[in-house]
Design an enzyme around this catalytic site. Structure first.
Site, PDB file in Angstrom:
ATOM      1  N   ASP A  36       0.928  -1.169  -0.077  1.00  0.00           N
ATOM      2  CA  ASP A  36      -0.178   0.101   0.026  1.00  0.00           C
ATOM      3  C   ASP A  36       1.072   1.268  -0.010  1.00  0.00           C
ATOM      4  O   ASP A  36       1.922   1.327   0.482  1.00  0.00           O
ATOM      5  CB  ASP A  36      -0.879  -0.003   1.109  1.00  0.00           C
ATOM      6  N   ILE A  63       1.962   2.468  -6.697  1.00  0.00           N
ATOM      7  CA  ILE A  63       2.110   1.445  -7.864  1.00  0.00           C
ATOM      8  C   ILE A  63       2.485   2.383  -9.262  1.00  0.00           C
ATOM      9  O   ILE A  63       2.751   1.971 -10.166  1.00  0.00           O
ATOM     10  CB  ILE A  63       0.904   0.477  -8.044  1.00  0.00           C
ATOM     11  N   ASN A  89      -5.079  -4.298  -7.151  1.00  0.00           N
ATOM     12  CA  ASN A  89      -6.196  -3.706  -6.633  1.00  0.00           C
ATOM     13  C   ASN A  89      -6.385  -2.494  -6.551  1.00  0.00           C
ATOM     14  O   ASN A  89      -7.400  -1.649  -6.524  1.00  0.00           O
ATOM     15  CB  ASN A  89      -6.551  -4.549  -5.433  1.00  0.00           C
ATOM     16  N   TYR A 153     -11.938   7.465 -14.837  1.00  0.00           N
ATOM     17  CA  TYR A 153     -11.967   6.331 -14.133  1.00  0.00           C
ATOM     18  C   TYR A 153     -12.441   5.172 -15.056  1.00  0.00           C
ATOM     19  O   TYR A 153     -11.998   4.071 -15.076  1.00  0.00           O
ATOM     20  CB  TYR A 153     -13.074   6.098 -12.937  1.00  0.00           C
ATOM     21  N   LYS A 157     -10.355   1.897 -16.268  1.00  0.00           N
ATOM     22  CA  LYS A 157     -10.671   0.379 -15.945  1.00  0.00           C
ATOM     23  C   LYS A 157     -11.077  -0.096 -17.337  1.00  0.00           C
ATOM     24  O   LYS A 157     -10.791  -1.343 -17.234  1.00  0.00           O
ATOM     25  CB  LYS A 157     -11.996   0.475 -15.214  1.00  0.00           C
TER      26      LYS A 157
HETATM   27  P1  NAI Z   1     -10.035   2.366  -0.987  1.00  0.00           P
HETATM   28  O1  NAI Z   1     -10.066   3.677  -1.238  1.00  0.00           O
HETATM   29  O2  NAI Z   1     -10.960   2.022   0.251  1.00  0.00           O
HETATM   30  O3  NAI Z   1      -8.837   1.570  -0.751  1.00  0.00           O
HETATM   31  C1  NAI Z   1      -7.887   1.802  -1.810  1.00  0.00           C
HETATM   32  C2  NAI Z   1      -6.461   1.421  -0.983  1.00  0.00           C
HETATM   33  O4  NAI Z   1      -5.652   1.585  -2.294  1.00  0.00           O
HETATM   34  C3  NAI Z   1      -6.035   2.375  -0.139  1.00  0.00           C
HETATM   35  O5  NAI Z   1      -5.372   1.458   0.925  1.00  0.00           O
HETATM   36  C4  NAI Z   1      -5.184   3.307  -0.573  1.00  0.00           C
HETATM   37  O6  NAI Z   1      -4.180   3.731   0.276  1.00  0.00           O
HETATM   38  C5  NAI Z   1      -4.356   2.483  -1.838  1.00  0.00           C
HETATM   39  N1  NAI Z   1      -3.867   3.161  -2.689  1.00  0.00           N
HETATM   40  C6  NAI Z   1      -4.336   4.342  -3.366  1.00  0.00           C
HETATM   41  N2  NAI Z   1      -3.369   4.724  -4.141  1.00  0.00           N
HETATM   42  C7  NAI Z   1      -2.291   3.882  -4.224  1.00  0.00           C
HETATM   43  C8  NAI Z   1      -1.266   3.747  -5.077  1.00  0.00           C
HETATM   44  N3  NAI Z   1      -0.900   4.920  -6.001  1.00  0.00           N
HETATM   45  N4  NAI Z   1      -0.266   3.054  -4.941  1.00  0.00           N
HETATM   46  C9  NAI Z   1      -0.626   1.847  -3.863  1.00  0.00           C
HETATM   47  N5  NAI Z   1      -1.766   1.895  -3.263  1.00  0.00           N
HETATM   48  C10 NAI Z   1      -2.596   2.926  -3.421  1.00  0.00           C
HETATM   49  O7  NAI Z   1     -10.877   1.668  -2.276  1.00  0.00           O
HETATM   50  P2  NAI Z   1     -11.705   0.386  -2.408  1.00  0.00           P
HETATM   51  O8  NAI Z   1     -12.914   0.629  -2.464  1.00  0.00           O
HETATM   52  O9  NAI Z   1     -11.138  -0.655  -1.549  1.00  0.00           O
HETATM   53  O10 NAI Z   1     -11.238  -0.067  -3.938  1.00  0.00           O
HETATM   54  C11 NAI Z   1     -10.309  -1.065  -4.200  1.00  0.00           C
HETATM   55  C12 NAI Z   1     -10.143  -1.255  -5.652  1.00  0.00           C
HETATM   56  O11 NAI Z   1     -11.597  -1.792  -5.996  1.00  0.00           O
HETATM   57  C13 NAI Z   1     -10.003  -0.025  -6.744  1.00  0.00           C
HETATM   58  O12 NAI Z   1      -9.139  -0.212  -7.889  1.00  0.00           O
HETATM   59  C14 NAI Z   1     -11.587   0.391  -6.966  1.00  0.00           C
HETATM   60  O13 NAI Z   1     -11.316   1.184  -8.291  1.00  0.00           O
HETATM   61  C15 NAI Z   1     -12.240  -0.841  -7.170  1.00  0.00           C
HETATM   62  N6  NAI Z   1     -13.622  -0.859  -6.930  1.00  0.00           N
HETATM   63  C16 NAI Z   1     -14.156  -0.511  -6.102  1.00  0.00           C
HETATM   64  C17 NAI Z   1     -15.431  -0.471  -5.856  1.00  0.00           C
HETATM   65  C18 NAI Z   1     -16.148  -0.094  -4.589  1.00  0.00           C
HETATM   66  O14 NAI Z   1     -17.384  -0.326  -4.806  1.00  0.00           O
HETATM   67  N7  NAI Z   1     -15.488  -0.040  -3.603  1.00  0.00           N
HETATM   68  C19 NAI Z   1     -16.292  -0.909  -7.266  1.00  0.00           C
HETATM   69  C20 NAI Z   1     -15.528  -1.175  -8.299  1.00  0.00           C
HETATM   70  C21 NAI Z   1     -14.368  -1.101  -8.366  1.00  0.00           C
END
Ligand code: NAI
Length: 245
Positions: A36, A63, A89, A153, A157
């Protein structure tokens, strides 16, 4: 245990979906690199996995920076001796209508969600080709089909889906699968950020009548990461409680 002795990296695993995925892979016996951009969160997830009897180490990596991705993969190799499962992710959103979207918001979302996934996939593929084994799982989004306020976004994606299918074609004969998961509306910090009204509208679109959980996405990742899924590649799998039917 489906993933005994396999080595996995999960990016963005400090919270949300990534955390749910990391916990599930560890519970299935994988040794997990919890990667992370925020160290404190990654370390906390490692502590949770370790307390439950699993094996994990943390890696701080943005990343979108190639050198940090290289260091992250080196951590998997030095800590656990290889890399079998790469879960891409980490992702961000910077929503706004296209006609007023700034260059910065476009560039940032593309650089993390698409270019970052490319850096991780390319490097993982290099290591996995040497062993003729690997599982790459990309967390895309149903927004790849286009979504109001998400030009950056959705484009990123959709790019991830194209990257997934190309990687699947190129790597299949080397025993490496690459699939994408499109979560629908999952209860994480990212979605908790939307106004209550939008939350209700989103849940109203779900046939199951509720938001999903990170664990429910983790279950599908664990299957795709396992030997049982050897003949599944290039797929885009919705995990959405029936959001689009
Ligand atoms: P979140 O914002 O709760 O968690 C994202 C995590 O990624 C955080 O721990 C953050 O610190 C980390 N992060 C952010 N930028 C980063 C980088 N440049 N390098 C490394 N780590 C980084 O988001 P969530 O909801 O857990 O989403 C995770 C994935 O799932 C994302 O790719 C999001 O687009 C996708 N997603 C989420 C949905 C949802 O309903 N929550 C729906 C569809 C896709």
């Amino acid at each position: 245990m489906k993933l005994k002795n396999k080595v996995a990296i999960v990016t963005g695993a400090g919270r949300g979906l990534g955390k749910g995925i990391a916990l599930k892979l560890a519970a299935e016996g994988a040794k997990v690199v919890v990667a992370d951009i925020l160290e404190e969160n990654a370390v906390a997830v490692v502590a949770e996995i370790t307390a439950a009897g699993g094996k994990a180490v943390s890696a701080v990596a943005n990343i979108a920076r190639k050198n940090e991705v290289e260091a992250m993969v080196s951590t998997a190799i030095s800590a656990f001796g290889g890399l079998d499962i790469m879960v891409n992710n980490a992702g961000i959103n910077r929503d706004g209508q296209l006609f007023k979207m700034s260059d910065e918001d476009w560039d940032l979302v593309i650089s993390v969600n698409l270019t970052g996934t490319f850096y991780c996939t390319r490097l993982a593929a290099q290591h996995m080709r040497e062993k003729s084994y690997g599982r790459i799982i990309n967390i895309a989004s149903m927004s790849w089909l286009g979504n109001f306020g998400q030009a950056n976004y959705a484009a990123a994606k959709a790019g991830v889906v194209g990257l997934t299918k190309t990687a699947a074609r190129e790597l299949a004969k080397k025993g490496i699968t690459c699939n994408a998961i499109c979560p629908g509306f999952i209860d994480t910090d990212m979605t908790r950020g939307v106004p209550d009204k939008v939350w209700d509208i989103m849940v109203g679109k779900v046939a199951a009548g509720r938001a999903g959980t990170p664990e429910e996405v983790g279950n599908v990742v664990a299957f795709l990461a396992s030997d049982e899924a050897a003949y599944v590649t290039g797929e885009v799998i919705n995990v959405s409680g029936g959001m689009v039917l």
